[in-house]
Design a protein around this motif. Structure first.
Motif, PDB file in Angstrom:
ATOM      1  N   ILE A 168       0.816  -1.206   0.000  1.00 18.72           N
ATOM      2  CA  ILE A 168       0.000   0.000   0.000  1.00 18.72           C
ATOM      3  C   ILE A 168       0.851   1.258   0.000  1.00 18.72           C
ATOM      4  O   ILE A 168       0.406   2.325  -0.412  1.00 18.72           O
ATOM      5  CB  ILE A 168      -0.964  -0.010   1.202  1.00 18.72           C
ATOM      6  CG1 ILE A 168      -2.104   0.990   0.982  1.00 18.72           C
ATOM      7  CG2 ILE A 168      -0.207   0.241   2.511  1.00 18.72           C
ATOM      8  CD1 ILE A 168      -3.245   0.824   1.966  1.00 18.72           C
ATOM      9  N   SER A 169       2.101   1.138   0.425  1.00 21.86           N
ATOM     10  CA  SER A 169       3.014   2.281   0.440  1.00 21.86           C
ATOM     11  C   SER A 169       3.473   2.663  -0.958  1.00 21.86           C
ATOM     12  O   SER A 169       4.094   3.716  -1.144  1.00 21.86           O
ATOM     13  CB  SER A 169       4.240   1.939   1.294  1.00 21.86           C
ATOM     14  OG  SER A 169       4.924   0.806   0.752  1.00 21.86           O
ATOM     15  N   GLY A 170       3.176   1.842  -1.955  1.00 19.65           N
ATOM     16  CA  GLY A 170       3.632   2.090  -3.319  1.00 19.65           C
ATOM     17  C   GLY A 170       4.875   1.300  -3.670  1.00 19.65           C
ATOM     18  O   GLY A 170       5.261   1.223  -4.837  1.00 19.65           O
ATOM     19  N   LYS A 171       5.496   0.687  -2.675  1.00 18.83           N
ATOM     20  CA  LYS A 171       6.670  -0.146  -2.918  1.00 18.83           C
ATOM     21  C   LYS A 171       6.232  -1.572  -3.205  1.00 18.83           C
ATOM     22  O   LYS A 171       5.108  -1.964  -2.935  1.00 18.83           O
ATOM     23  CB  LYS A 171       7.580  -0.132  -1.678  1.00 18.83           C
ATOM     24  CG  LYS A 171       8.040   1.250  -1.257  1.00 18.83           C
ATOM     25  CD  LYS A 171       8.830   1.188   0.040  1.00 18.83           C
ATOM     26  CE  LYS A 171       9.238   2.589   0.493  1.00 18.83           C
ATOM     27  NZ  LYS A 171       9.977   2.580   1.774  1.00 18.83           N
ATOM     28  N   GLY A 172       7.173  -2.356  -3.748  1.00 18.74           N
ATOM     29  CA  GLY A 172       6.930  -3.778  -3.852  1.00 18.74           C
ATOM     30  C   GLY A 172       6.918  -4.370  -2.460  1.00 18.74           C
ATOM     31  O   GLY A 172       7.526  -3.833  -1.528  1.00 18.74           O
ATOM     32  N   VAL A 173       6.244  -5.493  -2.295  1.00 18.10           N
ATOM     33  CA  VAL A 173       6.052  -6.033  -0.955  1.00 18.10           C
ATOM     34  C   VAL A 173       7.372  -6.426  -0.295  1.00 18.10           C
ATOM     35  O   VAL A 173       7.561  -6.220   0.914  1.00 18.10           O
ATOM     36  CB  VAL A 173       5.064  -7.224  -0.983  1.00 18.10           C
ATOM     37  CG1 VAL A 173       5.607  -8.396  -1.806  1.00 18.10           C
ATOM     38  CG2 VAL A 173       4.733  -7.673   0.425  1.00 18.10           C
TER      39      VAL A 173
END
Length: 602
Positions: free
Chosen positions: A286-291
């Motif tokens: 959800i932060s925009g990064k990959g998990v």
């Protein structure tokens, strides 16, 4: 009179002819037919081995045609489940190339992604493994750990499973699914298959029976119609509670492939975590990064990595397909945002009670500095050899894992909630029994004081439209959920759990309803302060009456539950959530507003 008798016989024929009809299911349906048509008598009668008919009487009597009823059904997941490894697998597990200098200051973390999947899930997403080499490492600026760096820190182990069917000639979808998983030469990968046998039981008394006995009865069915009705038992296994989720996850976690993947990554990483994922789980946090990048950032600032890291899930950007209208999507997302805010509040006070979300969490497998990973613990390795001793057998496998880790590691057990690593998953809008999607119909039912349970309406404790969001499946806004998870973590019994639900955590529900009615409220508002005062009085009463139990654990638990409730209330009434409550109120107003005369909505 004859018309009523004919109607009764038709309904009895429908019971006998229903998919997966059994002696027990027919008997359960007869009383309603008797009442509806005012019969003097209606009975199910045996006319041969597994052959039955129904006789209905007013005066005169009539009977149905003869039907064969399959004497077995698939029961709930319990006991042990035989599993058999499929002979075909794809394995790319070899020594990792070192892409960097491993000086004493390096603190690289490796991740072994594990998942159990059905052949159908694999065929829908053939990049289910390769996406963890690139998308899962994305940063917010678009950069990623590519090439050798990602390959030295990532492995994927997938267990493709299906169950032993009544008709063994139905074909074997596992081999094709194993081969369908996309691969790249640099990716550490193992894809294997296994079969499991459902828990068949006698329909009459629930006694477990072996698959050979059930198949023999199936082969004895001569008509194709009877066979198809027997095969209907094999559908909707999740709704029946028949899927052994814990067995699936243990089969992958405890496999030699996962052990080997950890051994390979530990050669070039300081810690290695096993990442629990599902095939339909997204790899963007959800932060925009990959998990994996999100998890790396969470762990990088810690001197000692926790044993359990809970990422959780959200419904932002999830694929709703053709199901789920605009309002359902809006209500479901709002309920999930509230749930995540409550989880963050809990994490500040008592993260041990948070439910570990199986589709997205970390379990530390190996740690070079502290030697406290699950693959470095003899008791955990022994438990992995016993089916159900790590994840349990059926559902709620995340909770089972948490409690077993607490038992094995004792005071060294640690957990961290990492909402910034939450990933998107489906709310399954087409599956109302699942309870993840909040529909406008559910809001209107809640306003009437009703909820849908197992296809039937039941009463809830209070009539309020917000209750539809509060009782969403798996949300922590529910007093029942809070009390259950807290009591399990604090080792309190069922009596204490009921008391905490009705006298302590219920104030979370009450404040949520207040906020949905008036988003301007704060912790200083008189109605919120009055709710906190009632919480204080309830706790005082419990401590007074509970002291006679002479259980210090109970008193400590009640006091701790009060602190958690206060923390949640302060979080829900904080300025940061004011916008959320405004959207909740608007959505509820939109759903419950009466239509204008002449049709349409305002």
């Amino acid at each position: 009179m004859l018309a009523a008798l004919d109607a009764a016989v038709r309904e009895a024929e429908a019971l006998l002819g229903a998919d997966a009809a059994t002696e027990e299911s027919v008997r359960r349906g007869l009383p309603a037919i008797r009442r509806r048509h005012r019969l003097t008598r209606i009975t199910l009668e045996r006319s041969g081995p597994h052959t039955y008919h129904v006789t209905a009487s007013v005066n005169p009597s009539r009977r149905t045609s003869y039907r064969t009823l399959f004497p077995y059904r698939i029961g709930k997941a319990a006991g042990s489940f035989p599993t058999t490894r499929h002979p075909h697998s794809v394995v790319q597990l070899r020594a990792v190339l070192v892409p960097f200098a491993t000086g004493s200051g390096d603190r690289w973390t490796g991740f072994v992604v594990t998942m159990a999947a059905t052949p159908g899930e694999i065929l829908k997403r053939r990049d289910v493994a390769t996406r963890y080499l690139d998308e899962a490492w994305n940063d917010t600026d678009g950069s990623r750990n590519t090439g050798d760096l990602a390959a030295a820190r990532t492995a994927v182990v997938i267990g493709v499973n299906t169950f032993e069917r009544l008709d063994p000639q139905k074909g074997d979808p596992v081999r094709d699914a194993v081969d369908a998983v996309g691969r790249r030469p640099e990716l550490l990968l193992a894809v294997f298959g296994f079969h499991w046998t459902p828990r068949w039981v006698k329909d009459v008394d629930g006694t477990p029976v072996g698959i050979d006995e059930v198949r023999a009865a199936y082969r004895g069915l001569r008509r194709g119609r009877d066979r198809r009705r027997a095969e209907a038992n094999e559908r909707k296994l999740r709704d029946k509670g028949a899927l052994p989720y814990g067995v699936f996850r243990e089969e992958v976690l405890g496999s030699s492939y996962t052990r080997r993947a950890v051994e390979l990554l530990q050669q070039v990483n300081r810690q290695v975590h096993v990442v629990g994922q599902d095939a339909d789980t997204g790899v963007a946090a959800i932060s925009g990064k990959g998990v994996l990048k999100a998890y790396e950032d969470v762990l990088s600032g810690m001197a000692r990595h926790p044993l359990l890291t809970i990422g959780g899930y959200h419904f932002e950007g999830a694929d709703w397909g053709r199901r789920g209208d605009r309002r359902t999507r809006q209500l479901t997302r709002l309920a999930n945002r509230l749930d995540r805010a409550i989880r963050e509040a809990i994490a500040r006070r008592y993260p041990e009670m948070l439910y570990p979300t199986e589709p997205n969490m970390l379990v530390k497998a190996w740690d070079r500095d502290h030697a406290d990973g699950i693959f470095q613990n003899a008791r955990m390795l022994a438990r992995l050899q016993v089916q159900g001793d790590v994840y349990g057998i059926g559902g709620a496998e995340g909770r089972e894992l948490r409690e077993r880790l607490r038992k094995v590691f004792g005071p060294d057990f640690s957990v961290r909630y990492a909402p910034e690593a939450s990933t998107a998953t489906s709310a399954e809008p087409g599956d109302e029994a699942r309870g993840l999607a909040v529909t406008p119909a559910a809001v209107r039912r809640a306003r009437r004081g009703r909820m849908l349970m197992r296809g039937r309406e039941e009463a809830v404790r209070v009539r309020h439209r917000m209750y539809a969001l509060i009782i969403q499946s798996q949300t922590t806004a529910s007093a029942q959920t809070l009390a259950r998870e807290f009591s399990r973590a604090a080792r309190l019994g069922p009596t204490a759990q009921r008391e905490l639900a009705s006298l302590v955590f219920v104030h979370v529900e009450n404040v949520a309803m207040l906020m949905s009615d008036d988003p301007r409220l704060t912790a200083r508002s008189p109605v919120v302060r009055a709710e906190l005062k009632r919480l204080e009085e309830s706790v005082a009463g419990l401590l007074e009456t509970g002291s006679g139990r002479n259980k210090e654990r109970y008193r400590q638990g009640v006091a701790q539950a009060q602190e958690i409730t206060r923390e949640i209330v302060y979080a829900m009434t904080a300025p940061e959530l004011a916008g959320l409550w405004r959207r909740v109120r608007h959505a509820l107003d939109e759903v419950t507003r009466k239509p204008r005369r002449g049709g349409g909505r305002r």
